[in-house]
Design a protein around this motif. Structure first.
Motif, short mmCIF file in Angstrom:
data_model
loop_
_atom_site.label_atom_id
_atom_site.label_comp_id
_atom_site.label_asym_id
_atom_site.label_seq_id
_atom_site.Cartn_x
_atom_site.Cartn_y
_atom_site.Cartn_z
N GLY A 139 11.14 4.90 7.60
CA GLY A 139 12.18 4.02 8.12
C GLY A 139 13.55 4.34 7.53
O GLY A 139 14.56 4.32 8.24
N LEU A 140 13.59 4.62 6.26
CA LEU A 140 14.87 4.89 5.61
C LEU A 140 15.47 6.23 6.00
O LEU A 140 16.68 6.42 5.89
N ILE A 141 14.63 7.17 6.46
CA ILE A 141 15.20 8.43 6.95
C ILE A 141 15.51 8.37 8.45
O ILE A 141 15.97 9.36 9.02
N GLY A 142 15.26 7.21 9.06
CA GLY A 142 15.69 7.01 10.44
C GLY A 142 14.64 7.19 11.51
O GLY A 142 14.99 7.21 12.69
N ARG A 143 13.39 7.30 11.16
CA ARG A 143 12.34 7.47 12.17
C ARG A 143 12.06 6.13 12.86
O ARG A 143 12.10 5.08 12.24
N THR A 144 11.77 6.20 14.13
CA THR A 144 11.39 5.00 14.88
C THR A 144 9.87 4.88 14.87
O THR A 144 9.17 5.82 14.48
N PRO A 145 9.32 3.73 15.27
CA PRO A 145 7.86 3.54 15.23
C PRO A 145 7.13 4.60 16.04
O PRO A 145 7.51 4.94 17.16
N SER A 146 6.09 5.14 15.46
CA SER A 146 5.26 6.14 16.11
C SER A 146 3.85 6.00 15.56
O SER A 146 3.57 5.12 14.75
N ASP A 147 2.98 6.90 15.98
CA ASP A 147 1.60 6.88 15.46
C ASP A 147 1.58 7.11 13.95
O ASP A 147 0.71 6.58 13.26
N LEU A 148 2.53 7.87 13.44
CA LEU A 148 2.59 8.17 12.02
C LEU A 148 2.88 6.93 11.19
O LEU A 148 2.40 6.79 10.07
N SER A 149 3.64 6.00 11.74
CA SER A 149 3.94 4.77 11.00
C SER A 149 3.01 3.62 11.37
O SER A 149 2.65 2.82 10.51
N MET A 150 2.61 3.53 12.62
CA MET A 150 1.74 2.44 13.05
C MET A 150 0.28 2.66 12.64
O MET A 150 -0.42 1.70 12.33
N GLY A 151 -0.16 3.91 12.61
CA GLY A 151 -1.55 4.22 12.29
C GLY A 151 -2.00 3.72 10.93
O GLY A 151 -3.04 3.04 10.83
N PRO A 152 -1.27 4.04 9.86
CA PRO A 152 -1.70 3.57 8.54
C PRO A 152 -1.72 2.05 8.42
O PRO A 152 -2.62 1.49 7.79
N ILE A 153 -0.76 1.38 9.04
CA ILE A 153 -0.74 -0.08 8.97
C ILE A 153 -1.88 -0.67 9.80
O ILE A 153 -2.49 -1.67 9.42
N ALA A 154 -2.20 -0.03 10.91
CA ALA A 154 -3.36 -0.48 11.70
C ALA A 154 -4.65 -0.29 10.90
O ALA A 154 -5.55 -1.14 10.96
N PHE A 155 -4.74 0.79 10.13
CA PHE A 155 -5.92 1.01 9.28
C PHE A 155 -6.00 -0.06 8.20
O PHE A 155 -7.09 -0.56 7.89
N VAL A 156 -4.86 -0.43 7.63
CA VAL A 156 -4.82 -1.51 6.63
C VAL A 156 -5.31 -2.81 7.27
O VAL A 156 -6.11 -3.54 6.67
#
Length: 120
Positions: free
Chosen positions: A24-41
């Motif tokens: 998020g701090l480098i400017g990426r928008t939501p994607s599988d790379l960010s949603m996947g780990p939180i979905a696993f949590v």
């Protein structure tokens, strides 16, 4: 609560939180790379919910406040789910930061739940 499972969840939630914060701090928008780990949590938290419901029946009784523990249990399942809904609705970089904060909050809440369960 099963100690090894709880601490494994804490490590995974911390890793997912830090990853999402960095993305998020480098400017990426939501994607599988960010949603996947939180979905696993979130999936692990649902498994924790089932484990916590079964544990007293097999002799693993909580020593702290049962009401406080279950309030944490309900809230902790909602945190990553609501953060993922937010990320799907608002597709900006700050929603990925929110996913990261949710991961870190889950880690802290899991530790607090373990303290309540064990009376440590």
């Amino acid at each position: 609560m099963v100690e090894w499972f709880t601490f494994t969840q804490i490590v995974i939630a911390l890793a997912a939180g830090v990853l999402c914060l960095v993305l998020g701090l480098i400017g990426r928008t939501p994607s599988d790379l960010s949603m996947g780990p939180i979905a696993f949590v979130a999936l692990l938290l649902i498994a924790q919910l089932v484990t916590s419901a079964i544990a007293p029946a097999v002799g693993n009784h909580p020593t702290g406040s049962l009401l406080e523990f279950w309030m944490y249990q309900v809230a902790i399942v909602l945190v990553p789910l609501l953060a993922m809904v937010w990320a799907l609705v608002e597709r900006g970089r700050w929603s990925v930061v929110v996913l990261g904060v949710a991961g870190l909050a889950v880690a802290v809440m899991l530790y607090r739940m373990w303290v309540i369960w064990t009376g440590a």
